[in-house]
Enzyme design. Structure first.
Site, PDB file in Angstrom:
ATOM      1  N   SER A   1       3.722  -1.849  10.251  1.00 54.22           N
ATOM      2  CA  SER A   1       4.968  -2.063  10.287  1.00 54.22           C
ATOM      3  C   SER A   1       5.631  -3.360   9.813  1.00 54.22           C
ATOM      4  CB  SER A   1       5.571  -1.833  11.584  1.00 54.22           C
ATOM      5  OG  SER A   1       5.211  -0.484  11.943  1.00 54.22           O
TER       6      SER A   1
ATOM      7  N   LYS B   1       0.045   4.317  -0.296  1.00 51.04           N
ATOM      8  CA  LYS B   1      -0.472   5.540   0.445  1.00 51.04           C
ATOM      9  C   LYS B   1      -0.338   6.513  -0.752  1.00 51.04           C
ATOM     10  CE  LYS B   1       0.001   3.342   4.858  1.00 51.04           C
ATOM     11  NZ  LYS B   1       0.116   3.273   6.235  1.00 51.04           N
TER      12      LYS B   1
ATOM     13  N   GLU C   1      -5.043  -4.757  10.393  1.00 49.81           N
ATOM     14  CA  GLU C   1      -4.122  -3.708  10.692  1.00 49.81           C
ATOM     15  C   GLU C   1      -4.388  -2.978  12.182  1.00 49.81           C
ATOM     16  OE1 GLU C   1      -2.141  -2.745   6.550  1.00 49.81           O
ATOM     17  OE2 GLU C   1      -3.835  -1.139   7.073  1.00 49.81           O
TER      18      GLU C   1
ATOM     19  N   GLU D   1      -6.837   4.692   7.825  1.00 50.93           N
ATOM     20  CA  GLU D   1      -6.373   6.211   7.559  1.00 50.93           C
ATOM     21  C   GLU D   1      -7.881   6.931   6.915  1.00 50.93           C
ATOM     22  OE1 GLU D   1      -2.858   5.600   5.401  1.00 50.93           O
ATOM     23  OE2 GLU D   1      -2.038   5.272   7.398  1.00 50.93           O
TER      24      GLU D   1
ATOM     25  N   GLY E   1       2.813   2.378  10.653  1.00 50.66           N
ATOM     26  CA  GLY E   1       3.815   3.370  10.725  1.00 50.66           C
ATOM     27  C   GLY E   1       4.674   3.851  11.662  1.00 50.66           C
TER      28      GLY E   1
ATOM     29  N   HIS F   1      -9.295   1.428   4.916  1.00 50.42           N
ATOM     30  CA  HIS F   1      -7.945   1.513   5.565  1.00 50.42           C
ATOM     31  C   HIS F   1      -8.241   2.485   6.883  1.00 50.42           C
ATOM     32  CE1 HIS F   1      -3.954   2.779   6.424  1.00 50.42           C
ATOM     33  NE2 HIS F   1      -3.767   1.452   5.878  1.00 50.42           N
TER      34      HIS F   1
ATOM     35  N   ASN G   1       0.830  -1.257   0.068  1.00 51.56           N
ATOM     36  CA  ASN G   1       0.109  -0.085   0.070  1.00 51.56           C
ATOM     37  C   ASN G   1       1.004   1.162  -0.127  1.00 51.56           C
ATOM     38  OD1 ASN G   1      -1.771   2.178   0.520  1.00 51.56           O
ATOM     39  ND2 ASN G   1      -2.305   1.226   2.586  1.00 51.56           N
TER      40      ASN G   1
HETATM   41  P1  13P Z   1       3.022   0.546   7.422  1.00 48.58           P
HETATM   42  O1  13P Z   1       3.775  -0.687   6.792  1.00 48.58           O
HETATM   43  O2  13P Z   1       3.849   1.769   7.005  1.00 48.58           O
HETATM   44  O3  13P Z   1       3.193   0.377   9.116  1.00 48.58           O
HETATM   45  O4  13P Z   1       1.731   0.649   7.137  1.00 48.58           O
HETATM   46  C1  13P Z   1       0.800  -0.290   7.309  1.00 48.58           C
HETATM   47  C2  13P Z   1      -0.370   0.012   6.499  1.00 48.58           C
HETATM   48  O5  13P Z   1      -1.338   0.787   6.760  1.00 48.58           O
HETATM   49  C3  13P Z   1      -0.538  -0.841   5.199  1.00 48.58           C
HETATM   50  O6  13P Z   1      -1.854  -0.523   4.724  1.00 48.58           O
END
Ligand code: 13P
Length: 251
Positions: free
Chosen positions: A214, A12, A168, A98, A174, A96, A10
């Site tokens: 992560s 982002k 997640e 976010e 992150g 997601h 992903n």
């Molecule tokens: P990270 O791997 O950067 O922690 O992000 C995870 C994520 O949100 C994948 O959709």
């Protein structure tokens, strides 16, 4: 029950076309020998055409990170399932954290998006996961159960089988903090129990559940060793071809 490992990136809101193109050129040659694993990159809408061109005829699939649930119409700034298919996407990430927490998406809206995606033959990756305060209050299972039940609401068994779930935990995204493989596996196993209650055991055994939060080259092997972890949804570590290749080629 063996489920095909599913490694998804992903990206982002990262990369412009030239960067996506150079990633794709490098990555496709690095993973061309990978068999029996599904590989997916979910990128910003603007990057889909260049990636579709680069990944055409390879073992890498393309996905988007969000969409609206209508086919077309006066929805300024939104993107439809039909437009995603047209741009070369096969998958779409929905719900997601976010989207849920920055943009206020509700379970009800996410469910509409899941249904719309399936209607147009786009395969959804439905994200679920608890906040840190929810975990600390012992509410992880209750939160995840609601997100799964509401996300799958109204889906037939055949439709459900087309959905991938990504667990997640929000506090692991992150932050460099990963759930331990044991903690993640236990939530995955709980999600499978919820699916078996909604559908049946056989269906619950077939639906793939990715872990996200992560995921790095250093922890992918121990995560993938767990029986209920069927893949990963990778943010930061999917932005570089070499680190995502190591994740795709987990041992
Ligand atoms: P990270 O791997 O950067 O922690 O992000 C995870 C994520 O949100 C994948 O959709």
């Amino acid at each position: 029950m063996s489920r095909k490992p599913f490694l998804a990136g992903n990206w982002k809101m990262y990369k412009i076309s030239s960067e996506a193109e150079s990633f794709a050129k490098e990555f496709k040659s690095l993973v061309s020998d990978v068999k029996d694993r599904d590989i997916l990159i979910c990128a910003s809408f603007t990057l889909l055409p260049v990636l579709a061109k680069e990944f055409n005829g390879t073992n890498i699939m393309l996905g988007a990170q969000n969409m609206y649930f209508e086919k077309e119409g006066a929805f300024t700034g939104e993107v439809s399932p039909l437009q995603l298919i047209d741009a070369g996407a096969k998958y779409v990430i929905l719900g997601h954290s976010e989207r849920r927490h920055i943009f206020g998406e509700t379970d009800e809206l996410i469910n509409k998006k899941v249904k719309a995606a399936l209607q147009y033959n786009l395969l959804p990756i439905l994200c679920v996961g608890e906040l840190l305060e929810e975990r600390e209050a012992g509410k992880t299972e209750a939160v995840v159960k609601t997100q799964v039940v509401e996300g799958f609401k109204g889906l037939s068994k055949d439709e459900a089988l087309k959905v991938t779930i990504a667990y997640e935990p929000v506090w692991a995204i992150g932050t460099g903090k990963t759930a331990t493989p044991e903690d993640a596996d236990s939530v995955h196993s709980f999600i499978r129990k919820v699916l078996s209650e909604i559908y049946d055991k056989d269906t619950s055994e077939k639906i793939r559940i990715q872990y996200g939060g992560s995921v790095k080259p250093e922890n992918i092997d121990s995560l993938m060793a767990k029986p209920n972890i069927d893949g990963a949804l990778v943010g930061g570590a999917s932005l570089k071809a070499d680190s995502f290749t190591r994740i795709v080629k987990f041992n």
